[in-house]
Design a protein around this motif. Structure first.
Motif, mmCIF file in Angstrom:
data_model
loop_
_atom_site.group_PDB
_atom_site.id
_atom_site.type_symbol
_atom_site.label_atom_id
_atom_site.label_comp_id
_atom_site.label_asym_id
_atom_site.label_seq_id
_atom_site.Cartn_x
_atom_site.Cartn_y
_atom_site.Cartn_z
ATOM 1 N N THR A 1 0.840 -1.024 0.069
ATOM 2 C CA THR A 1 -0.090 -0.024 0.107
ATOM 3 C C THR A 1 0.673 1.118 0.078
ATOM 4 O O THR A 1 2.188 1.177 0.355
ATOM 5 N N ALA A 2 0.302 2.295 -0.501
ATOM 6 C CA ALA A 2 0.914 3.688 -0.401
ATOM 7 C C ALA A 2 -0.127 4.628 -0.448
ATOM 8 O O ALA A 2 -1.257 4.577 -0.944
ATOM 9 N N ARG A 3 0.235 5.932 -0.074
ATOM 10 C CA ARG A 3 -0.733 7.168 0.021
ATOM 11 C C ARG A 3 -0.194 8.139 -0.957
ATOM 12 O O ARG A 3 0.821 8.446 -1.067
ATOM 13 N N LEU A 4 -1.179 8.500 -1.601
ATOM 14 C CA LEU A 4 -1.033 9.660 -2.805
ATOM 15 C C LEU A 4 -2.111 10.622 -2.311
ATOM 16 O O LEU A 4 -2.623 10.700 -1.326
ATOM 17 N N PRO A 5 -1.751 11.734 -3.137
ATOM 18 C CA PRO A 5 -2.798 13.059 -2.871
ATOM 19 C C PRO A 5 -4.246 12.631 -2.968
ATOM 20 O O PRO A 5 -4.330 11.950 -3.818
ATOM 21 N N THR A 6 -5.017 13.410 -2.415
ATOM 22 C CA THR A 6 -6.249 13.400 -2.289
ATOM 23 C C THR A 6 -6.906 13.847 -3.591
ATOM 24 O O THR A 6 -6.262 14.755 -4.280
ATOM 25 N N LEU B 1 -1.342 16.096 2.591
ATOM 26 C CA LEU B 1 -2.517 16.723 2.968
ATOM 27 C C LEU B 1 -2.285 18.203 2.740
ATOM 28 O O LEU B 1 -3.339 18.907 2.376
ATOM 29 N N SER B 2 -1.144 18.505 3.152
ATOM 30 C CA SER B 2 -0.636 19.998 3.203
ATOM 31 C C SER B 2 -0.711 20.350 1.807
ATOM 32 O O SER B 2 -0.879 21.801 1.456
ATOM 33 N N ASP B 3 -0.231 19.664 0.911
ATOM 34 C CA ASP B 3 0.057 20.078 -0.519
ATOM 35 C C ASP B 3 -1.345 20.186 -1.375
ATOM 36 O O ASP B 3 -1.451 20.811 -2.579
ATOM 37 N N THR B 4 -2.429 19.360 -0.887
ATOM 38 C CA THR B 4 -3.572 19.224 -1.789
ATOM 39 C C THR B 4 -4.747 19.507 -0.971
ATOM 40 O O THR B 4 -5.870 19.949 -1.522
ATOM 41 N N SER B 5 -5.037 19.601 0.237
ATOM 42 C CA SER B 5 -6.037 19.877 1.133
ATOM 43 C C SER B 5 -6.723 21.133 1.716
ATOM 44 O O SER B 5 -7.460 21.345 2.244
#
Length: 395
Positions: A125-130, A172-176
């Motif tokens: 698993t990995a996490r990408l921008p929302t 999260l800070s870059d996209t939300s």
């Protein structure tokens, strides 16, 4: 040609082209009890003979199921798993099957790699921008691209995405963030390349980033197509610049660009918008070389093959289209134009369709080898007629 279609009730159907690509026939269907829409489909041939196809289906309830679609069009369930990070308001934006396994990505940035084998529970698993709207795996399966609502086109390395820890707070800070501020241009740990927003408009205002669809250009690793909610079609070359090398305006007439796929011939792409328009594009000039007529609903999914193309639309029809390549020279006129050659009404609205990627698989090949042997024996038992006997019969 064989195509796999999914509908809003979770059913899967096998469609074949017969009569030399002039007609669609429904050959097999598997009914689902989930009553959840099939949001994404991915297919991959199994083995070297291309008699069996791996079919991966992503459902709206967060589950993904893999099947083997056999030579006789029957389905056999292989494995099922769930994406626990997917919320009720999210959806699947990407699904792809490769030799590494089955890749899936949701709109909230939950990236997963499953082996897809029977009984296997190993997953990465990995996490990408929302706020993603589309996710595509590269032809070499070594990279992937994504984009979305205020998320510009970005290219990541597959191996680094699953091995390099990325802080969720940074994503999260870059996209939300809802504050209007200049975002950092620094790449994330597994990120290879990120696009730069197009220049401001004539009034000096920033143009919003509204990516709706992404496609790689004819098996290219460096050229990508991006469709926007404003109806623009952009072509990027990640080796040349961060901004698009071509920006064609108002391709999507109504509701922006909804579906986008590259053709199997060079410099060809197929684009649909939020209304009932479906175009064939020449990627050298950005010109519409022909449009398909007789479509009364928005095209939701496009599945081009090496000889024909099949689409699904909101009017509950699956359509079979003829395709023709762009002219060899840019200055030449497009003589042959694609048309809707057949259509089939579905009881439940089809949501997605995929070609099984087996060009040598045809309806005539679905017979058993014993049937072919019987045909050969029949011809061998027949008496040969000589030239003299043929002349006597004519007399």
């Amino acid at each position: 040609m064989r195509f796999i279609a999914g509908d809003e009730l979770g059913n899967l159907k096998v469609l074949r082209t017969v009569e030399t690509g002039q007609k669609l026939e429904l050959k097999q269907a598997i009914t689902s009890s989930r009553l959840r829409a099939v949001q994404k489909l991915a297919t991959k041939p199994l083995g070297n003979i291309a008699e069996t196809t791996l079919v991966s289906a992503a459902y709206a309830d967060g589950t993904i199921t893999t099947f083997s679609c056999n030579r006789d069009d029957s389905f056999e369930k292989i494995n099922t798993w769930n994406e626990p990070r997917m919320k009720a308001s999210d959806c699947y934006v990407g699904l792809s099957a490769s030799k590494q396994g089955v890749f899936s990505c949701t709109s909230n940035g939950a990236l997963r790699l499953e082996s897809g084998e029977r009984g296997s529970e190993t997953a990465s698993t990995a996490r990408l921008p929302t706020r993603l709207c589309d996710w595509r795996l590269s032809p070499s399966t070594q990279k992937f691209a994504y984009g979305g609502d205020e998320v510009d086109l970005s290219i990541w390395d597959v191996e680094k995405a699953f091995t390099t820890p990325v802080a969720n707070t940074q994503l999260l800070s870059d996209t939300s963030s809802s504050k209007k501020r200049k975002r950092s241009d620094a790449l994330l740990p597994a990120e290879i390349w990120r696009a730069k927003n197009v220049p401001n408009d004539s009034l000096g205002l920033r143009q919003p980033v509204r990516i709706t669809s992404i496609a790689y250009v004819t098996s290219s690793e460096c050229h990508l197509l991006v469709g926007t909610q404003l109806g623009d079609l952009r072509r990027y070359d990640i080796r040349a610049a961060r901004r698009p090398i071509s920006d064609w305006k108002n391709i999507g007439k109504t509701g922006g660009i909804r579906a986008l796929e590259s053709g199997h011939t060079e410099n060809q792409a197929f684009v649909s918008d939020g209304a009932s328009n479906l175009f064939a594009m020449d990627l050298r000039t950005g010109r519409v070389i022909y449009a398909y007529k007789g479509i009364s609903g928005a095209v939701t999914s496009i599945a081009p093959s090496t000889s024909v193309m099949v689409t699904t639309s909101q009017d509950r029809f699956v359509r079979l289209h003829s395709v023709f390549p762009p002219p060899s020279q840019v200055s030449q006129q497009q003589d042959a134009k694609g048309q809707v050659v057949d259509k089939m009404f579905m009881k439940a609205s089809p949501t997605v369709i995929s070609w099984d990627q087996c060009p040598d698989l045809s309806f005539a090949d679905t017979r058993d080898r014993a049937d072919f042997q019987e045909d050969e024996d029949m011809w061998e038992d027949m008496e040969e007629i000589g030239d003299n006997e043929r002349d006597n019969r004519k007399k």
